[in-house]
Design a protein around this motif. Sequence first.
Motif, PDB file in Angstrom:
ATOM      1  N   PHE A 163       0.869  -0.852  -0.188  1.00  0.00           N
ATOM      2  CA  PHE A 163      -0.182  -0.281  -0.243  1.00  0.00           C
ATOM      3  C   PHE A 163       0.925   0.665   0.274  1.00  0.00           C
ATOM      4  N   GLY A 164       1.913   0.914   0.031  1.00  0.00           N
ATOM      5  CA  GLY A 164       2.915   2.464  -0.231  1.00  0.00           C
ATOM      6  C   GLY A 164       2.710   3.129   1.674  1.00  0.00           C
ATOM      7  N   ALA A 170       3.623   2.525  -3.830  1.00  0.00           N
ATOM      8  CA  ALA A 170       2.950   1.671  -4.201  1.00  0.00           C
ATOM      9  C   ALA A 170       3.079  -0.302  -4.467  1.00  0.00           C
TER      10      ALA A 170
END
Length: 440
Positions: A163-164, A170
């Motif tokens: 999800f960064g 991400a």
Amino acid sequence: PLALSGLLEASLGFSSTAFLAHLGQTELAAGALASWLFMTLMVTMWGILTAVSISVARFYGAQNHVAITRTLHDSLLLAAGLTIPAMLLLEYAAPILLLLGQHKPTVALARVYLHSLMWGVLPDFIMLVLQQFVIGLGRTRVNLFFIVLWVPLNIGLNYILIFGKFNLPALGIAGIGWGTSIAFWLTTLLFLIYLLLSKKYRPYFRFKMAQGYASQLKELIKVGLPMGIMYCQEIAFFMALTLLMGKISYQALAANQITLQYLWQVSVLTGALGQAVTVRVGHKVGAQQIGHCKHVVTAGMYLAVCVMLIIAMIFWFFPTTIIAIDLNVHADINQPILVLAKQFLAICALFQIIEGIRFIAFGALRSLKDTRFTLYASFFMFWGVALSIGHLLAFHFNWQGKGLWLGLVAGAVCGAVIMQLRFWYKIKQLLESKNYVQMG
């Protein structure tokens, strides 16, 4: 400790599925494909490298520390040798998946996932060897400590990279592979540093001292390869079971997946008990205390049956509660699945009790290095008895999914009986042999 380690490792599957579900349906499907392939590979390699704990346990029982050192040296060489073909399989798995009829977009995502996992193969195999090494010495708490370290690290890295988080890009589905690979490298390095700094384990890494001792590489392959093939064909059987359920109905398929989810979790416990028996019997064999092996196996079977019976009670008396974790049990559309899942869980509970007995006998035979026989017995149990009887009950007598699971129970009974008889026969042989005649 072995059971807790297995349960913690199994929890990774739940977190990975949850993360992929947030990315989308295609990513979830690709993750399922890649996970099946990776899991099959890892279970096969784990089976092969389990030979390390068997040899170490027997040498430790005999107090032959030079042989343990040579076994550790050769097992690390074996792990390195297995790395290249494993990496190539992961890197070029896409054509295989396409050949099996999978959709191109799903395979494209699975390829990205497998490519990132590929770089964690070497540390994973090394960690497997180190784990089996300490387990063979009977130091299972050390293994548990590093599993406790590895699992949250793996989950955390997966979350960050998918999800960064923390201003990192991400990576999506690739993030789960890179997170796993980085976690493997970090944990393996820490594990290795700990063993090299410890006074208990450092002497076993003085490989020059064992150069004159006979190579154990051939023995490791001879003992380990049948186990790797055995685990691989058992996974293939459950894939075949899933395909047969799909022929019956999508409700049967869904109910079967729910049941298998809990079967895998319970199998962690039976597998841990089986490996504990392997190590203890290995110590007794190495110390030439063959008569004591009977007591170890008997105690293991009592314990396995008691544990599996407790779990069976949950499956029998509280099925709706555990099914509700995966399914909305109050929705009308899900009622057919709920009914089938209850039936499957009830039969699965019986299957697991019998499997507990089989796993203990298998663990004992494994310590006696009788792994080729266990491979043949497993193949006969699953593909000969379980599949044929299950198919007959499901499609000829129209018992459908319930018939397939009853066939599995019939196969487990045959497997448990065959392996029990084989163990007592092998012990009798050892007690009557010239090497152990005084002790017998």
